[in-house]
Design a protein around this motif. Structure first.
Motif, PDB file in Angstrom:
ATOM      1  N   ASN A 297      44.870  32.478  27.325  1.00  0.00           N
ATOM      2  CA  ASN A 297      46.009  32.037  28.129  1.00  0.00           C
ATOM      3  C   ASN A 297      46.185  32.968  29.321  1.00  0.00           C
ATOM      4  O   ASN A 297      45.953  34.169  29.195  1.00  0.00           O
ATOM      5  CB  ASN A 297      47.269  32.021  27.252  1.00  0.00           C
ATOM      6  CG  ASN A 297      48.520  31.663  28.033  1.00  0.00           C
ATOM      7  OD1 ASN A 297      49.434  32.458  28.127  1.00  0.00           O
ATOM      8  ND2 ASN A 297      48.554  30.467  28.586  1.00  0.00           N
ATOM      9  N   ALA A 298      46.586  32.416  30.456  1.00  0.00           N
ATOM     10  CA  ALA A 298      46.868  33.256  31.619  1.00  0.00           C
ATOM     11  C   ALA A 298      48.104  34.104  31.345  1.00  0.00           C
ATOM     12  O   ALA A 298      48.022  35.313  31.160  1.00  0.00           O
ATOM     13  CB  ALA A 298      47.061  32.390  32.863  1.00  0.00           C
ATOM     14  N   PHE A 299      49.274  33.467  31.286  1.00  0.00           N
ATOM     15  CA  PHE A 299      50.504  34.197  30.966  1.00  0.00           C
ATOM     16  C   PHE A 299      51.603  33.212  30.621  1.00  0.00           C
ATOM     17  O   PHE A 299      51.544  32.027  30.971  1.00  0.00           O
ATOM     18  CB  PHE A 299      50.944  35.090  32.130  1.00  0.00           C
ATOM     19  CG  PHE A 299      51.332  34.323  33.380  1.00  0.00           C
ATOM     20  CD1 PHE A 299      52.625  33.900  33.589  1.00  0.00           C
ATOM     21  CD2 PHE A 299      50.384  34.035  34.351  1.00  0.00           C
ATOM     22  CE1 PHE A 299      52.981  33.193  34.732  1.00  0.00           C
ATOM     23  CE2 PHE A 299      50.710  33.327  35.497  1.00  0.00           C
ATOM     24  CZ  PHE A 299      52.025  32.905  35.690  1.00  0.00           C
ATOM     25  N   LEU A 300      52.601  33.709  29.920  1.00  0.00           N
ATOM     26  CA  LEU A 300      53.811  32.963  29.601  1.00  0.00           C
ATOM     27  C   LEU A 300      55.000  33.849  29.957  1.00  0.00           C
ATOM     28  O   LEU A 300      54.990  35.051  29.678  1.00  0.00           O
ATOM     29  CB  LEU A 300      53.864  32.604  28.110  1.00  0.00           C
ATOM     30  CG  LEU A 300      52.694  31.792  27.553  1.00  0.00           C
ATOM     31  CD1 LEU A 300      52.798  31.688  26.033  1.00  0.00           C
ATOM     32  CD2 LEU A 300      52.643  30.397  28.176  1.00  0.00           C
ATOM     33  N   PHE A 301      56.023  33.282  30.559  1.00  0.00           N
ATOM     34  CA  PHE A 301      57.194  34.085  30.896  1.00  0.00           C
ATOM     35  C   PHE A 301      58.035  34.431  29.666  1.00  0.00           C
ATOM     36  O   PHE A 301      58.808  35.388  29.688  1.00  0.00           O
ATOM     37  CB  PHE A 301      58.054  33.363  31.932  1.00  0.00           C
ATOM     38  CG  PHE A 301      57.548  33.513  33.333  1.00  0.00           C
ATOM     39  CD1 PHE A 301      57.495  34.753  33.947  1.00  0.00           C
ATOM     40  CD2 PHE A 301      57.114  32.415  34.044  1.00  0.00           C
ATOM     41  CE1 PHE A 301      57.024  34.901  35.241  1.00  0.00           C
ATOM     42  CE2 PHE A 301      56.640  32.540  35.346  1.00  0.00           C
ATOM     43  CZ  PHE A 301      56.595  33.793  35.940  1.00  0.00           C
ATOM     44  N   VAL A 302      57.895  33.643  28.612  1.00  0.00           N
ATOM     45  CA  VAL A 302      58.605  33.941  27.355  1.00  0.00           C
ATOM     46  C   VAL A 302      57.555  34.054  26.246  1.00  0.00           C
ATOM     47  O   VAL A 302      57.362  33.127  25.452  1.00  0.00           O
ATOM     48  CB  VAL A 302      59.670  32.869  27.035  1.00  0.00           C
ATOM     49  CG1 VAL A 302      60.934  33.118  27.818  1.00  0.00           C
ATOM     50  CG2 VAL A 302      59.155  31.459  27.337  1.00  0.00           C
ATOM     51  N   PRO A 303      56.863  35.177  26.172  1.00  0.00           N
ATOM     52  CA  PRO A 303      55.698  35.290  25.289  1.00  0.00           C
ATOM     53  C   PRO A 303      56.009  35.462  23.807  1.00  0.00           C
ATOM     54  O   PRO A 303      55.187  35.088  22.967  1.00  0.00           O
ATOM     55  CB  PRO A 303      54.986  36.538  25.822  1.00  0.00           C
ATOM     56  CG  PRO A 303      56.073  37.368  26.411  1.00  0.00           C
ATOM     57  CD  PRO A 303      57.032  36.386  27.014  1.00  0.00           C
ATOM     58  N   ILE A 304      57.161  36.017  23.458  1.00  0.00           N
ATOM     59  CA  ILE A 304      57.425  36.362  22.056  1.00  0.00           C
ATOM     60  C   ILE A 304      57.435  35.134  21.144  1.00  0.00           C
ATOM     61  O   ILE A 304      56.826  35.164  20.063  1.00  0.00           O
ATOM     62  CB  ILE A 304      58.722  37.171  21.916  1.00  0.00           C
ATOM     63  CG1 ILE A 304      58.683  38.415  22.818  1.00  0.00           C
ATOM     64  CG2 ILE A 304      58.934  37.579  20.461  1.00  0.00           C
ATOM     65  CD1 ILE A 304      57.570  39.381  22.519  1.00  0.00           C
ATOM     66  N   PRO A 305      58.111  34.019  21.496  1.00  0.00           N
ATOM     67  CA  PRO A 305      58.051  32.838  20.616  1.00  0.00           C
ATOM     68  C   PRO A 305      56.625  32.360  20.383  1.00  0.00           C
ATOM     69  O   PRO A 305      56.272  31.948  19.271  1.00  0.00           O
ATOM     70  CB  PRO A 305      58.879  31.791  21.368  1.00  0.00           C
ATOM     71  CG  PRO A 305      59.828  32.592  22.191  1.00  0.00           C
ATOM     72  CD  PRO A 305      59.051  33.793  22.618  1.00  0.00           C
ATOM     73  N   ALA A 306      55.784  32.419  21.425  1.00  0.00           N
ATOM     74  CA  ALA A 306      54.377  32.025  21.266  1.00  0.00           C
ATOM     75  C   ALA A 306      53.651  32.997  20.346  1.00  0.00           C
ATOM     76  O   ALA A 306      52.840  32.587  19.498  1.00  0.00           O
ATOM     77  CB  ALA A 306      53.704  31.972  22.629  1.00  0.00           C
ATOM     78  N   MET A 307      53.918  34.282  20.493  1.00  0.00           N
ATOM     79  CA  MET A 307      53.303  35.282  19.636  1.00  0.00           C
ATOM     80  C   MET A 307      53.701  35.061  18.174  1.00  0.00           C
ATOM     81  O   MET A 307      52.868  35.149  17.267  1.00  0.00           O
ATOM     82  CB  MET A 307      53.707  36.678  20.087  1.00  0.00           C
ATOM     83  CG  MET A 307      53.136  37.079  21.441  1.00  0.00           C
ATOM     84  SD  MET A 307      53.904  38.557  22.160  1.00  0.00           S
ATOM     85  CE  MET A 307      53.548  39.795  20.896  1.00  0.00           C
ATOM     86  N   ASP A 308      54.974  34.777  17.954  1.00  0.00           N
ATOM     87  CA  ASP A 308      55.451  34.546  16.591  1.00  0.00           C
ATOM     88  C   ASP A 308      54.779  33.326  15.968  1.00  0.00           C
ATOM     89  O   ASP A 308      54.424  33.335  14.779  1.00  0.00           O
ATOM     90  CB  ASP A 308      56.975  34.370  16.589  1.00  0.00           C
ATOM     91  CG  ASP A 308      57.721  35.667  16.846  1.00  0.00           C
ATOM     92  OD1 ASP A 308      57.115  36.748  16.695  1.00  0.00           O
ATOM     93  OD2 ASP A 308      58.915  35.610  17.207  1.00  0.00           O
ATOM     94  N   GLU A 309      54.618  32.284  16.756  1.00  0.00           N
ATOM     95  CA  GLU A 309      53.952  31.079  16.253  1.00  0.00           C
ATOM     96  C   GLU A 309      52.495  31.376  15.908  1.00  0.00           C
ATOM     97  O   GLU A 309      51.985  30.940  14.874  1.00  0.00           O
ATOM     98  CB  GLU A 309      54.038  29.963  17.294  1.00  0.00           C
ATOM     99  CG  GLU A 309      53.508  28.617  16.838  1.00  0.00           C
ATOM    100  CD  GLU A 309      54.378  27.977  15.761  1.00  0.00           C
ATOM    101  OE1 GLU A 309      53.838  27.156  14.986  1.00  0.00           O
ATOM    102  OE2 GLU A 309      55.581  28.306  15.681  1.00  0.00           O
ATOM    103  N   SER A 310      51.833  32.155  16.767  1.00  0.00           N
ATOM    104  CA  SER A 310      50.415  32.455  16.546  1.00  0.00           C
ATOM    105  C   SER A 310      50.204  33.338  15.323  1.00  0.00           C
ATOM    106  O   SER A 310      49.128  33.330  14.722  1.00  0.00           O
ATOM    107  CB  SER A 310      49.824  33.136  17.779  1.00  0.00           C
ATOM    108  OG  SER A 310      50.292  34.467  17.914  1.00  0.00           O
ATOM    109  N   ALA A 311      51.236  34.108  14.954  1.00  0.00           N
ATOM    110  CA  ALA A 311      51.122  35.006  13.804  1.00  0.00           C
ATOM    111  C   ALA A 311      50.964  34.250  12.491  1.00  0.00           C
ATOM    112  O   ALA A 311      50.543  34.830  11.479  1.00  0.00           O
ATOM    113  CB  ALA A 311      52.339  35.934  13.739  1.00  0.00           C
TER     114      ALA A 311
END
Length: 430
Positions: free
Chosen positions: A111-125
């Motif tokens: 992914n290039a970038f997300l302005f709100v990365p934490i929800p995406a990180m939590d989902e990927s975990a």
């Protein structure tokens, strides 16, 4: 915009893992012996923010995929892309994009970038495939530091945004010491947008300017995306009359409008810097000659060394037109990094082993040196600015590129190790 390929056609050929016939892919007739390796790409297609950067990232990724498959794939397997839409400013959309990749059973996410990365990180975990991106956000890497077990699979391939702020006064001092800029006073005027990313940069710059003590922050002016009229902001700039002006924003089209309005009524003899946004192809397309003299920087970008120039040539042959200098290279580098990891481990489905390999094996790509083996799991920054995760040698870190637009072209002017040119007098100077 990059290339003459229609964006909708390009996305259609790779979305859902399909490698269609819209572009010449030499691997489509190959009889692959095993299931493909699937790389997930959350890509902004319909939202207002980030489309240009994500198209750059998709193009670079596509180029790497084509090269790899033409050379026989990875472990005898075809590499395919799974592209899913994302709104970078929406926490829910970021989370849903990662969930779509998980549902597709991808072997990694780029992914290039997300302005709100934490929800995406939590989902990927919940899945823990390698999640390799260029988020440029210290809040995200701090989350890794606070819970390295949960986020062990997440790698930020560039330095965080704090370095934009920390390095800014170092750059000002360098240009003054070189004799190419003679500041009319010691004042700095910061124009700051309201997203957390820009606020973090502004705070870091204010802190570094105060600590270094060579300049002073004379004023901080707020702006709010979207900026429809730069007139009141430019008037404030003229009132402050600072030697150095930092416009801490991120939208290429709005930066282009700023350049045109500023050139019509400039703050004379001021050194004007714009953070990151001019890296996007549409900036030069829209701004044209009015962009000449303005400076900008990126903590992630394609070097102008032999390797970088060779890649730029190859990319522009595949995607003709004005080339973005950031995620075009990062998308390519991420795929090549993953390829090495998958081949070393021998099994792309062994997520933990692949992540362990990435963590312990640095990679030098067209955008510089990526070393994930630190307590933030982000690339080290060069030049060393005295703050955390920074390197004293070019080949031990990823260089921030300070660029000036000269004759409607981007020229790297700092650091000296990879500069193409020196700072030139801006049209509104002297």
């Amino acid at each position: 915009m990059i290339g003459k390929i229609n964006r909708r056609k390009l996305l259609g050929t790779v979305a859902g893992g399909a490698a269609g016939a819209a572009f010449p892919m030499p691997f489509i007739s190959r009889a692959w012996a095993a299931e493909p390796i699937l790389l997930g790409l959350p890509t902004s297609q319909t939202a207002a923010a980030g489309v240009a950067d994500d198209l750059d990232h998709l193009n670079g990724t596509t180029l790497a995929m084509e090269e790899i498959n033409a050379a026989g794939g990875i472990l005898g397997r075809e590499l395919k892309l799974f592209v899913t839409d994302v709104d970078k400013l929406s926490a829910e959309s970021c989370q849903q994009a990662i969930a779509a990749c998980i549902d597709a059973k991808v072997h990694a996410i780029s992914n290039a970038f997300l302005f709100v990365p934490i929800p995406a990180m939590d989902e990927s975990a919940k899945y823990k495939c390698p999640y390799v991106q260029g988020n440029t956000q210290r809040a995200a890497t701090e989350a890794f530091r606070s819970d390295p077990k949960k986020y062990s699979h997440i790698f930020q391939t560039d330095p965080s945004e704090v370095h934009y702020g920390y390095t800014y006064p170092l750059w000002l001092e360098h240009e003054e010491a070189q004799g190419v800029w003679k500041p009319k006073n010691r004042k700095v005027h910061i124009i700051q947008e309201q997203v957390a990313y820009c606020q973090t940069i502004s705070k870091a710059a204010q802190k570094a300017i105060k600590e270094r003590g060579k300049f002073e922050v004379a004023a901080v002016t707020d702006i709010q995306f979207p900026v429809q009229d730069w007139g009141p902001v430019i008037q404030k700039m003229k009132e402050v009359d600072a030697a150095a002006i930092m416009v801490d924003h991120w939208v290429a089209a709005e930066y282009a409008a700023f350049c045109k309005q500023f050139r019509a009524d400039p703050v004379k003899d001021s050194l004007v810097y714009m953070q990151y946004g001019p890296s996007q192809p549409e900036f030069l397309t829209l701004a044209g000659e009015s962009a000449n003299g303005f400076c900008w920087s990126t903590v992630l970008g394609i070097y102008a060394d032999e390797r970088g120039m060779k890649y730029r040539k190859k990319y522009q042959e595949r995607f003709p037109g004005i080339m973005g200098l950031v995620y075009t290279g990062n998308g390519y580098d991420i795929v090549q990094y993953l390829k090495l990891a998958w081949e070393a481990v021998g099994d792309p489905s062994n997520f933990k082993a692949v992540c362990d390999w990435i963590r312990t094996n640095p990679y030098r790509g067209v955008c510089g040196y990526m070393d994930m083996n630190n307590n933030l799991q982000e690339a080290s920054h060069f030049p060393d600015n005295g703050y955390e995760i920074s390197a004293t040698e070019l080949e031990k870190g990823m260089s921030q590129l300070y660029v000036q637009v000269q004759n409607v072209e981007h020229k790297i002017i700092f650091p000296n190790e990879i500069s193409e040119s020196k700072l030139q007098p801006a049209p509104w100077w002297g």
